[in-house]
Design a protein around this motif. Structure first.
Motif, PDB file in Angstrom:
ATOM      1  N   ALA A   1     -28.227 -44.134 -15.352  1.00 45.05           N
ATOM      2  CA  ALA A   1     -28.110 -43.163 -16.442  1.00 45.05           C
ATOM      3  C   ALA A   1     -28.904 -41.916 -16.078  1.00 45.05           C
ATOM      4  O   ALA A   1     -30.056 -41.994 -15.649  1.00 45.05           O
ATOM      5  CB  ALA A   1     -28.629 -43.759 -17.749  1.00 45.05           C
ATOM      6  N   VAL A   2     -28.268 -40.751 -16.234  1.00 45.06           N
ATOM      7  CA  VAL A   2     -28.887 -39.454 -15.952  1.00 45.06           C
ATOM      8  C   VAL A   2     -28.738 -38.607 -17.210  1.00 45.06           C
ATOM      9  O   VAL A   2     -27.628 -38.477 -17.737  1.00 45.06           O
ATOM     10  CB  VAL A   2     -28.212 -38.764 -14.754  1.00 45.06           C
ATOM     11  N   TRP A   3     -29.825 -38.046 -17.700  1.00 40.17           N
ATOM     12  CA  TRP A   3     -29.714 -37.252 -18.916  1.00 40.17           C
ATOM     13  C   TRP A   3     -30.305 -35.860 -18.737  1.00 40.17           C
ATOM     14  O   TRP A   3     -31.166 -35.625 -17.900  1.00 40.17           O
ATOM     15  CB  TRP A   3     -30.336 -37.960 -20.117  1.00 40.17           C
TER      16      TRP A   3
ATOM     17  N   HIS B   1     -26.084 -39.268  -1.822  1.00 36.92           N
ATOM     18  CA  HIS B   1     -26.651 -38.008  -2.299  1.00 36.92           C
ATOM     19  C   HIS B   1     -25.530 -37.248  -2.995  1.00 36.92           C
ATOM     20  O   HIS B   1     -24.490 -36.980  -2.394  1.00 36.92           O
ATOM     21  CB  HIS B   1     -27.211 -37.183  -1.137  1.00 36.92           C
ATOM     22  N   PHE B   2     -25.724 -36.944  -4.295  1.00 41.43           N
ATOM     23  CA  PHE B   2     -24.641 -36.304  -5.038  1.00 41.43           C
ATOM     24  C   PHE B   2     -25.213 -35.337  -6.078  1.00 41.43           C
ATOM     25  O   PHE B   2     -26.334 -35.505  -6.568  1.00 41.43           O
ATOM     26  CB  PHE B   2     -23.752 -37.349  -5.725  1.00 41.43           C
ATOM     27  N   GLU B   3     -24.401 -34.330  -6.392  1.00 43.61           N
ATOM     28  CA  GLU B   3     -24.767 -33.351  -7.402  1.00 43.61           C
ATOM     29  C   GLU B   3     -24.427 -33.893  -8.787  1.00 43.61           C
ATOM     30  O   GLU B   3     -23.416 -34.572  -8.968  1.00 43.61           O
ATOM     31  CB  GLU B   3     -24.020 -32.040  -7.153  1.00 43.61           C
ATOM     32  N   THR B   4     -25.276 -33.608  -9.757  1.00 38.80           N
ATOM     33  CA  THR B   4     -25.046 -34.071 -11.123  1.00 38.80           C
ATOM     34  C   THR B   4     -24.570 -32.919 -12.002  1.00 38.80           C
ATOM     35  O   THR B   4     -24.903 -31.753 -11.748  1.00 38.80           O
ATOM     36  CB  THR B   4     -26.333 -34.670 -11.734  1.00 38.80           C
ATOM     37  N   GLU B   5     -23.829 -33.265 -13.038  1.00 37.86           N
ATOM     38  CA  GLU B   5     -23.285 -32.258 -13.952  1.00 37.86           C
ATOM     39  C   GLU B   5     -24.289 -31.972 -15.066  1.00 37.86           C
ATOM     40  O   GLU B   5     -23.993 -32.137 -16.253  1.00 37.86           O
ATOM     41  CB  GLU B   5     -21.946 -32.735 -14.509  1.00 37.86           C
ATOM     42  N   THR B   6     -25.478 -31.551 -14.698  1.00 33.58           N
ATOM     43  CA  THR B   6     -26.531 -31.246 -15.661  1.00 33.58           C
ATOM     44  C   THR B   6     -27.007 -29.812 -15.472  1.00 33.58           C
ATOM     45  O   THR B   6     -26.961 -29.268 -14.365  1.00 33.58           O
ATOM     46  CB  THR B   6     -27.731 -32.199 -15.495  1.00 33.58           C
ATOM     47  N   GLN B   7     -27.473 -29.223 -16.563  1.00 33.20           N
ATOM     48  CA  GLN B   7     -28.073 -27.897 -16.493  1.00 33.20           C
ATOM     49  C   GLN B   7     -29.524 -27.973 -16.044  1.00 33.20           C
ATOM     50  O   GLN B   7     -29.984 -27.175 -15.232  1.00 33.20           O
ATOM     51  CB  GLN B   7     -27.982 -27.216 -17.866  1.00 33.20           C
ATOM     52  N   ASP B   8     -30.247 -28.952 -16.588  1.00 39.94           N
ATOM     53  CA  ASP B   8     -31.663 -29.128 -16.259  1.00 39.94           C
ATOM     54  C   ASP B   8     -31.993 -30.605 -16.421  1.00 39.94           C
ATOM     55  O   ASP B   8     -32.424 -31.050 -17.489  1.00 39.94           O
ATOM     56  CB  ASP B   8     -32.537 -28.272 -17.168  1.00 39.94           C
ATOM     57  N   LEU B   9     -31.769 -31.372 -15.363  1.00 41.58           N
ATOM     58  CA  LEU B   9     -31.923 -32.821 -15.397  1.00 41.58           C
ATOM     59  C   LEU B   9     -33.322 -33.215 -15.866  1.00 41.58           C
ATOM     60  O   LEU B   9     -34.319 -32.694 -15.383  1.00 41.58           O
ATOM     61  CB  LEU B   9     -31.635 -33.399 -14.013  1.00 41.58           C
ATOM     62  N   ALA B  10     -33.373 -34.155 -16.830  1.00 43.19           N
ATOM     63  CA  ALA B  10     -34.661 -34.560 -17.395  1.00 43.19           C
ATOM     64  C   ALA B  10     -35.105 -35.944 -16.947  1.00 43.19           C
ATOM     65  O   ALA B  10     -36.295 -36.234 -16.948  1.00 43.19           O
ATOM     66  CB  ALA B  10     -34.603 -34.524 -18.926  1.00 43.19           C
ATOM     67  N   GLY B  11     -34.178 -36.821 -16.566  1.00 51.17           N
ATOM     68  CA  GLY B  11     -34.595 -38.157 -16.165  1.00 51.17           C
ATOM     69  C   GLY B  11     -33.458 -38.996 -15.622  1.00 51.17           C
ATOM     70  O   GLY B  11     -32.268 -38.712 -15.839  1.00 51.17           O
ATOM     71  N   VAL B  12     -33.833 -40.042 -14.877  1.00 51.87           N
ATOM     72  CA  VAL B  12     -32.889 -41.030 -14.343  1.00 51.87           C
ATOM     73  C   VAL B  12     -33.445 -42.413 -14.638  1.00 51.87           C
ATOM     74  O   VAL B  12     -34.651 -42.625 -14.623  1.00 51.87           O
ATOM     75  CB  VAL B  12     -32.676 -40.852 -12.818  1.00 51.87           C
ATOM     76  N   GLU B  13     -32.540 -43.351 -14.947  1.00 49.06           N
ATOM     77  CA  GLU B  13     -32.986 -44.725 -15.213  1.00 49.06           C
ATOM     78  C   GLU B  13     -31.858 -45.702 -14.906  1.00 49.06           C
ATOM     79  O   GLU B  13     -30.737 -45.565 -15.393  1.00 49.06           O
ATOM     80  CB  GLU B  13     -33.439 -44.885 -16.661  1.00 49.06           C
TER      81      GLU B  13
END
Length: 465
Positions: A194-196, A173-185
């Motif tokens: 990949a996280v965008w 479980h980890f925090e991502t460096e995104t403002q508003d995560l849109a998807g993971v694949e």
């Protein structure tokens, strides 16, 4: 090339089983299972309401039917037709339902994405996963079915949780460096996630299975960013479609940009072949105009078409997006790699009638297909480099390195092809209309002949079959 008779379907719900033996379709509240070879009805099930989602289990033994308006899921067994399962989410509601990779668990997402409920068909155990994020693609399973990545939103921050699918325990479980995560694949080999970010910020992050940030990529700032993203089957390339009408190809070693694939409105100089669909209306004789031939949707009124090679320069029709409306029709929204990693097909929304095919070995444009109507759907043959597409009319279009072909679907009643999907072995296509479907069977002799063509034969097969 042969076509089957036309069958009824509802909500575009038509799925071939993973083993390729069965064809499941929904007609309102009825579920029909046919033999793919003979199209004979094998099973007929009656659901409690109109089905909104249909999905096979990975082993082709069970069928999931979701009825979102009533918060219900029904599961049917092919081996034991008398057995069935009903899952009622009650007042908390239901917005999504899907199988786990093992085909023995069902994941239901409740209204407002309050939680995901994991139901076991074997033990009847129930597990809950809190804080799932409502986004473009918030959940993805690794190709081997071992892990599940889930996007979460807690305390105004984005997180990713990685679960082990065997017993659903939390691995990372980890925090991502995104403002508003849109998807993971996951990458196809399951090594990289990949996280965008949302379209407001161009950012792609690459994480390992243990949650380490491997790299990140951003092409530009202060403009609409990522619109689509897809991995190559070998996991060597990541294609990113953007609102600036370009596709950027990243490599899997340094995660840096290898090249940009531009989609210009005018092509002045290229080695690619530009195919243009040209329509011609069939001349009607006196016998064709007799009363018994003048039926609604008759093939008499269908427009035939063929492909012609356009001389340079070529200018494609462009639709300017409305700045006052959300989700502007601009940018690359659809991409697909061929199964052998050799080709990439793309569509730019501002030029919806044009389909682009790129050579991934030479990293250059190989072919462009300009249709008379907007491209609705395109999909690669799972066994060979052959692309099928449709534009919402009564035709099926095919591209291969040997050339292009336009095929009239010989069905009465005005069958309009809205989407296409290949059978897993590549020997047939399922064509879906608004409320109908039919199967297109490819000739094996033509396939063998096509496979022997070299890439220099780009001017052949351009006439209509």
């Amino acid at each position: 090339m042969n076509f089957s008779e036309v069958f009824k379907q509802s909500n575009q719900l038509c799925k071939v089983s993973p083993d390729g033996k069965y064809l499941a379709t929904c007609v309102q509240y009825r579920l029909v299972v046919r033999d793919v070879t003979t199209l004979q009805i094998l099973h007929l099930y009656t659901c409690l309401d109109q089905v909104m989602h249909l999905e096979w289990s990975s082993d082709s033994l069970f069928l999931l039917c979701a009825m979102y308006r009533r918060g219900l899921v029904q599961v049917w067994s092919l081996e034991q037709p008398d057995w069935h399962c009903k899952i009622d989410e009650g007042s908390i509601g239901l917005v999504a339902s899907r199988w786990s990779p093992d085909g023995r668990h069902i994941l239901n997402t409740t209204d407002f994405h309050l939680r995901i409920t994991v139901w076991s068909l074997c033990t009847k155990a129930v597990s809950y996963i809190k804080y799932p994020k409502a986004c473009q693609k918030g959940l993805d399973f690794s190709r081997d079915g071992c892990y599940m990545a889930l996007a979460e939103r807690r305390d105004c921050k984005d997180y990713v949780s990685v679960f082990v699918c065997d017993d659903w325990h939390l691995l990372r479980h980890f925090e991502t460096e995104t403002q508003d995560l849109a998807g993971v694949e996951w990458s196809p080999n399951g090594c990289v996630l990949a996280v965008w970010d949302s379209c407001l910020e161009y950012k792609v992050l690459f994480y390992s299975l243990d949650g380490r940030l491997l790299s990140s990529y951003s092409a530009y700032d202060w403009s609409l960013g990522i619109k689509s993203l897809t991995w190559s089957p070998s996991s060597q390339f990541l294609a990113i479609g953007s609102y600036d009408e370009k596709v950027r190809i990243l490599n899997h070693i340094t995660w840096k940009k290898m090249t940009e694939l531009d989609h210009p409105a005018t092509i002045n100089n290229t080695k690619a072949v530009i195919y243009k669909e040209v329509e011609r209306r069939r001349a009607a004789g006196t016998e064709d105009l007799s009363s018994h031939n003048l039926t609604i949707g008759s093939s008499l009124f269908n427009t035939q078409s063929k492909y012609e090679i356009s001389p340079l320069p070529v200018q494609f029709p462009v639709v300017k997006p409305d700045p006052d409306r959300a989700n502007p029709k601009v940018g690359v929204s659809s991409m697909a790699f061929s199964p052998d990693n050799r080709y990439l097909a793309t569509r730019n929304d501002s030029m919806a009638t044009v389909l682009w095919v790129w050579d991934m070995q030479r990293l250059c444009l190989l072919a462009v297909l300009e249709q008379t109507s907007a491209v609705r759907c395109f999909q690669w043959d799972p066994r060979r480099p052959r692309l099928a597409l449709c534009t919402g009319n009564a035709k099926l279009y095919l591209w291969s390195p040997a050339g292009c072909v336009s095929v009239q679907v010989p069905s009465e009643g005005g069958f309009q092809v809205q989407s296409v999907s290949w059978h897993p072995n590549g020997d047939s296509l399922i064509l879906l209309g608004k409320e109908q479907l039919c199967l297109c069977y490819m000739d094996t002799e033509d396939e063998e002949e096509e496979d022997t063509h070299t890439h220099t034969n780009t001017h052949t097969h351009t006439e209509q079959l």
